[in-house]
Design a protein around this motif. Structure first.
Motif, PDB file in Angstrom:
ATOM      1  N   SER A  23      45.294  38.471  47.488  1.00  0.00           N
ATOM      2  CA  SER A  23      43.864  38.226  47.732  1.00  0.00           C
ATOM      3  C   SER A  23      43.083  38.225  46.411  1.00  0.00           C
ATOM      4  O   SER A  23      41.939  37.773  46.364  1.00  0.00           O
ATOM      5  CB  SER A  23      43.287  39.271  48.693  1.00  0.00           C
ATOM      6  N   GLY A  24      43.699  38.756  45.350  1.00  0.00           N
ATOM      7  CA  GLY A  24      43.058  38.697  44.025  1.00  0.00           C
ATOM      8  C   GLY A  24      42.595  40.046  43.494  1.00  0.00           C
ATOM      9  O   GLY A  24      41.749  40.097  42.606  1.00  0.00           O
ATOM     10  N   LYS A  25      43.168  41.114  43.987  1.00  0.00           N
ATOM     11  CA  LYS A  25      42.744  42.462  43.546  1.00  0.00           C
ATOM     12  C   LYS A  25      42.985  42.673  42.050  1.00  0.00           C
ATOM     13  O   LYS A  25      42.103  43.116  41.321  1.00  0.00           O
ATOM     14  CB  LYS A  25      43.496  43.555  44.342  1.00  0.00           C
ATOM     15  N   VAL A 157      32.667  36.818  45.362  1.00  0.00           N
ATOM     16  CA  VAL A 157      32.975  36.755  43.933  1.00  0.00           C
ATOM     17  C   VAL A 157      34.076  35.733  43.654  1.00  0.00           C
ATOM     18  O   VAL A 157      34.753  35.255  44.566  1.00  0.00           O
ATOM     19  CB  VAL A 157      33.453  38.139  43.391  1.00  0.00           C
ATOM     20  N   SER A 158      34.239  35.437  42.384  1.00  0.00           N
ATOM     21  CA  SER A 158      35.422  34.691  41.953  1.00  0.00           C
ATOM     22  C   SER A 158      35.988  35.385  40.720  1.00  0.00           C
ATOM     23  O   SER A 158      35.335  35.419  39.683  1.00  0.00           O
ATOM     24  CB  SER A 158      35.069  33.241  41.612  1.00  0.00           C
ATOM     25  N   ALA A 159      37.186  35.917  40.873  1.00  0.00           N
ATOM     26  CA  ALA A 159      37.846  36.542  39.716  1.00  0.00           C
ATOM     27  C   ALA A 159      38.173  35.465  38.693  1.00  0.00           C
ATOM     28  O   ALA A 159      38.241  35.731  37.495  1.00  0.00           O
ATOM     29  CB  ALA A 159      39.113  37.261  40.156  1.00  0.00           C
ATOM     30  N   LYS A 160      38.360  34.236  39.170  1.00  0.00           N
ATOM     31  CA  LYS A 160      38.745  33.159  38.257  1.00  0.00           C
ATOM     32  C   LYS A 160      37.587  32.780  37.335  1.00  0.00           C
ATOM     33  O   LYS A 160      37.745  32.743  36.115  1.00  0.00           O
ATOM     34  CB  LYS A 160      39.213  31.938  39.053  1.00  0.00           C
ATOM     35  N   THR A 161      36.431  32.494  37.923  1.00  0.00           N
ATOM     36  CA  THR A 161      35.295  32.091  37.079  1.00  0.00           C
ATOM     37  C   THR A 161      34.505  33.299  36.595  1.00  0.00           C
ATOM     38  O   THR A 161      33.721  33.195  35.666  1.00  0.00           O
ATOM     39  CB  THR A 161      34.325  31.179  37.854  1.00  0.00           C
TER      40      THR A 161
HETATM   41  N1  GDP Z   1      41.218  30.090  42.493  1.00  0.00           N
HETATM   42  C1  GDP Z   1      41.292  31.413  42.400  1.00  0.00           C
HETATM   43  N2  GDP Z   1      42.487  32.028  42.337  1.00  0.00           N
HETATM   44  C2  GDP Z   1      42.508  33.375  42.239  1.00  0.00           C
HETATM   45  C3  GDP Z   1      41.325  34.151  42.192  1.00  0.00           C
HETATM   46  N3  GDP Z   1      41.679  35.455  42.126  1.00  0.00           N
HETATM   47  C4  GDP Z   1      43.019  35.478  42.095  1.00  0.00           C
HETATM   48  N4  GDP Z   1      43.523  34.247  42.173  1.00  0.00           N
HETATM   49  C5  GDP Z   1      44.939  33.857  42.189  1.00  0.00           C
HETATM   50  O1  GDP Z   1      45.506  34.406  43.359  1.00  0.00           O
HETATM   51  C6  GDP Z   1      46.819  34.888  43.114  1.00  0.00           C
HETATM   52  C7  GDP Z   1      46.933  36.349  43.464  1.00  0.00           C
HETATM   53  O2  GDP Z   1      46.102  37.110  42.600  1.00  0.00           O
HETATM   54  P1  GDP Z   1      46.383  38.651  42.304  1.00  0.00           P
HETATM   55  O3  GDP Z   1      45.229  39.136  41.509  1.00  0.00           O
HETATM   56  O4  GDP Z   1      47.736  38.872  41.743  1.00  0.00           O
HETATM   57  O5  GDP Z   1      46.315  39.232  43.794  1.00  0.00           O
HETATM   58  P2  GDP Z   1      46.670  40.705  44.330  1.00  0.00           P
HETATM   59  O6  GDP Z   1      48.050  40.634  44.910  1.00  0.00           O
HETATM   60  O7  GDP Z   1      45.647  40.969  45.390  1.00  0.00           O
HETATM   61  O8  GDP Z   1      46.564  41.663  43.185  1.00  0.00           O
HETATM   62  C8  GDP Z   1      47.093  34.593  41.634  1.00  0.00           C
HETATM   63  O9  GDP Z   1      47.801  33.381  41.545  1.00  0.00           O
HETATM   64  C9  GDP Z   1      45.726  34.453  41.036  1.00  0.00           C
HETATM   65  O10 GDP Z   1      45.724  33.604  39.913  1.00  0.00           O
HETATM   66  C10 GDP Z   1      40.053  33.463  42.268  1.00  0.00           C
HETATM   67  O11 GDP Z   1      38.968  34.035  42.239  1.00  0.00           O
HETATM   68  N5  GDP Z   1      40.110  32.105  42.378  1.00  0.00           N
END
Ligand code: GDP
Ligand code: MG
Length: 224
Positions: A23-25, A157-161
């Motif tokens: 999920s992007g944590k 939010v967007s962790a990416k941007t």
């Molecule tokens: N497009 C996009 N991809 C994201 C974002 N946040 C995380 N990702 C992608 O989602 C995937 C999982 O992210 P990760 O941080 O490892 O997730 P976790 O397992 O919850 O810790 C990765 O490929 C990241 O690059 C975001 O805000 N936007």
């Protein structure tokens, strides 16, 4: 002479980040504490622990301990220990992945269980990957409804941007310590984020760097 920063005792806040895997944590944590986003997906094993020092309105120094917990540990025996003593829990889901939203109920229950009849920590609902708006499968009002029903504050939010990431953490810390965020402070966090977007797209640096803002420092260690 006005009070110097050293005169103000530092407040410690424990923030625990929960939610489904992918999920992007971790991205959210690294975006906030190291101002970077790295694309390759590596599953978090156990727990990553981040520290970031911030200064809130009124010269209140805060050390934010951010606990990034592996999504695979829902039901894991250590999960309840990790949550224990949290000032805030950030429940993260991916707005393009409906099941990550559906599973929020289970994550919420874990936190309730740990708290028993005691008070719940500050609960924040984070809809991540806002940059993928065109792929959204969870409507905004669904998130707002869930947040309302569970007494949570709600963020997109967007962790990416970097969109709203810094604002989100600053707001959570301010709410917990009952400090108001001033308008200029809100605007400053939004301005910084826009600058980060440009930097992150052009940056090919893979190593964590010291933060440039003088009142903020971060570090990371991994606990298995
Ligand atoms: N497009 C996009 N991809 C994201 C974002 N946040 C995380 N990702 C992608 O989602 C995937 C999982 O992210 P990760 O941080 O490892 O997730 P976790 O397992 O919850 O810790 C990765 O490929 C990241 O690059 C975001 O805000 N936007
Ligand atoms: Mg992770």
């Amino acid at each position: 002479m006005s009070d110097s920063e050293e005169d103000t005792p530092e407040r410690q806040l424990k923030l625990v980040v929960l939610g489904d895997g992918a999920s992007g944590k971790t991205s959210l944590c690294t975006r906030y504490t190291q101002e970077q986003f790295s694309k390759p997906y590596g599953q978090t094993v156990g727990l990553d622990f981040y520290l970031k020092r911030i200064c809130l309105q009124g010269n209140i120094n805060v050390a934010l301990q951010v606990w990034d917990i592996g999504g695979q540990t829902l039901g894991g025996s250590m999960l309840e220990n990790y949550i224990f003593g949290a000032h805030a829990v950030l429940l993260v889901y991916d707005i393009t992945n409906f099941s990550s939203f559906e599973n929020l109920e289970d994550w919420f229950k874990v936190v309730s269980k740990v708290c028993g009849s005691g008070p719940m920590p500050y609960m924040a609902l984070i809809g991540n990957k806002r940059d993928l708006e065109h792929m959204r499968t969870v409507k905004e009002d669904k998130q707002q409804k869930f947040a309302q029903e569970h007494g949570m504050t709600s963020y997109f939010v967007s962790a990416k941007t970097g969109e709203s990431v810094s604002f989100c953490f600053q707001k959570i810390a301010s709410d917990i310590l009952q400090v108001r965020m001033s308008k200029p402070e809100v605007e400053q966090h939004q301005r910084v984020l826009k600058a980060e977007v440009i930097n992150s797209n052009n940056s090919n640096s893979a190593t964590p760097t010291q933060l440039h803002r003088p009142q903020q420092q971060s570090s990371l260690c991994n606990i298995m």
